[in-house]
Motif scaffolding. Sequence first.
Motif, PDB file in Angstrom:
ATOM      1  N   LEU A  38       0.843  -1.189   0.000  1.00  0.00           N
ATOM      2  CA  LEU A  38       0.000   0.000   0.000  1.00  0.00           C
ATOM      3  C   LEU A  38       0.882   1.244   0.000  1.00  0.00           C
ATOM      4  O   LEU A  38       2.020   1.207   0.476  1.00  0.00           O
ATOM      5  CB  LEU A  38      -0.902   0.028   1.236  1.00  0.00           C
ATOM      6  CG  LEU A  38      -1.882  -1.131   1.434  1.00  0.00           C
ATOM      7  CD1 LEU A  38      -2.684  -0.918   2.704  1.00  0.00           C
ATOM      8  CD2 LEU A  38      -2.808  -1.285   0.242  1.00  0.00           C
ATOM      9  N   GLN A  42      -2.606   5.267   1.753  1.00  0.00           N
ATOM     10  CA  GLN A  42      -3.592   4.191   1.842  1.00  0.00           C
ATOM     11  C   GLN A  42      -3.467   3.430   3.159  1.00  0.00           C
ATOM     12  O   GLN A  42      -4.470   2.993   3.732  1.00  0.00           O
ATOM     13  CB  GLN A  42      -3.411   3.220   0.675  1.00  0.00           C
ATOM     14  CG  GLN A  42      -3.760   3.784  -0.686  1.00  0.00           C
ATOM     15  CD  GLN A  42      -3.332   2.862  -1.821  1.00  0.00           C
ATOM     16  OE1 GLN A  42      -2.389   2.072  -1.674  1.00  0.00           O
ATOM     17  NE2 GLN A  42      -4.011   2.954  -2.953  1.00  0.00           N
ATOM     18  N   GLN A 215     -11.524   7.098   1.992  1.00  0.00           N
ATOM     19  CA  GLN A 215     -10.105   6.744   1.924  1.00  0.00           C
ATOM     20  C   GLN A 215      -9.742   5.538   2.779  1.00  0.00           C
ATOM     21  O   GLN A 215      -8.562   5.271   3.000  1.00  0.00           O
ATOM     22  CB  GLN A 215      -9.258   7.956   2.339  1.00  0.00           C
ATOM     23  CG  GLN A 215      -9.380   9.122   1.375  1.00  0.00           C
ATOM     24  CD  GLN A 215      -8.918  10.441   1.975  1.00  0.00           C
ATOM     25  OE1 GLN A 215      -8.714  10.551   3.180  1.00  0.00           O
ATOM     26  NE2 GLN A 215      -8.761  11.446   1.125  1.00  0.00           N
ATOM     27  N   GLN A 217      -9.765   1.489   3.132  1.00  0.00           N
ATOM     28  CA  GLN A 217      -9.943   0.215   2.450  1.00  0.00           C
ATOM     29  C   GLN A 217     -10.451  -0.804   3.474  1.00  0.00           C
ATOM     30  O   GLN A 217      -9.676  -1.517   4.117  1.00  0.00           O
ATOM     31  CB  GLN A 217      -8.625  -0.241   1.820  1.00  0.00           C
ATOM     32  CG  GLN A 217      -8.107   0.703   0.750  1.00  0.00           C
ATOM     33  CD  GLN A 217      -6.947   0.105  -0.029  1.00  0.00           C
ATOM     34  OE1 GLN A 217      -6.709  -1.101  -0.008  1.00  0.00           O
ATOM     35  NE2 GLN A 217      -6.212   0.959  -0.727  1.00  0.00           N
TER      36      GLN A 217
END
Length: 275
Positions: A38, A42, A215, A217
């Motif tokens: 990532l 992230q 934003q 995941q």
Amino acid sequence: MGSLLAPFMGLAVGFVLALTGAGGAIVAVPLLVFGLQLTLAQAAPVGLLAVAVAAALGAFLGLRARVLRYRAAGVMAVAGLVTSPAGLWLGQRLPNGPLTALFAVVLAVVAVRTLRNANRELRGEAVSRPAAPPCRLDPNEGRLHWNAACARALLLAGAVAGFLSGLLGVGGGFVLVPTLLAFTDLPMKAVVATTMGVLALVSAGGVFNASLAGQVQWAVALPFAAGAVAGLLAGRVFAGRLSGPRLQQGFAILSLLIAAGMLAQAGWKAGLVPL
């Protein structure tokens, strides 16, 4: 693949957090960067969710043991919640290379300080604390006596921790613990528990802001956070036998190696370090 590896990485983060204290969560983001490839932007919200959940558990245990100073935690958390969105905004706009390099520098600073403290403890030197800190605990009432110097120190520490949590996805325990040690006469158990309370609130606020911006995941964040809680609970079982200055030394050396790897990665992607 990331969602399959995430709980095991979270397990490692929670275990380290239990053994090394509030600053151990700083390894969450590097694990996500190296393990799941990532970007730092992230990885930051994912790391924050793990910190928030694990720290909330630690804060609950501290509150149950009556060692968490909730007023001090509240003051620092409010300051952190104010500055966290600014860090998140900046982190999403900085290029990944400079942001990774900045994280590596912060990690290296934390590692060096941890190594110095561990070496000092091995030499039998007591932790240096002020004789008359501005925030003093009343042994009869069990409350801190507040004044302007005390409030300024705690507000500033909370603001810095909040900004860094939004920017880099770190909890900020490496800022809060030294501040509480320098400006209060709280025992270490109360310092750690109070820090956990701040981390839980500030990190949760950071995750909330990141989720509003789309934003987070979640497919990675939720199993990673679940693993962190399991690791924290497992680590508490072994903490009494495994913790100590030797472990702190090992954690510091590992953190320095991770910081060097992150700097090399950032330099390679920028074309400054040959492959």
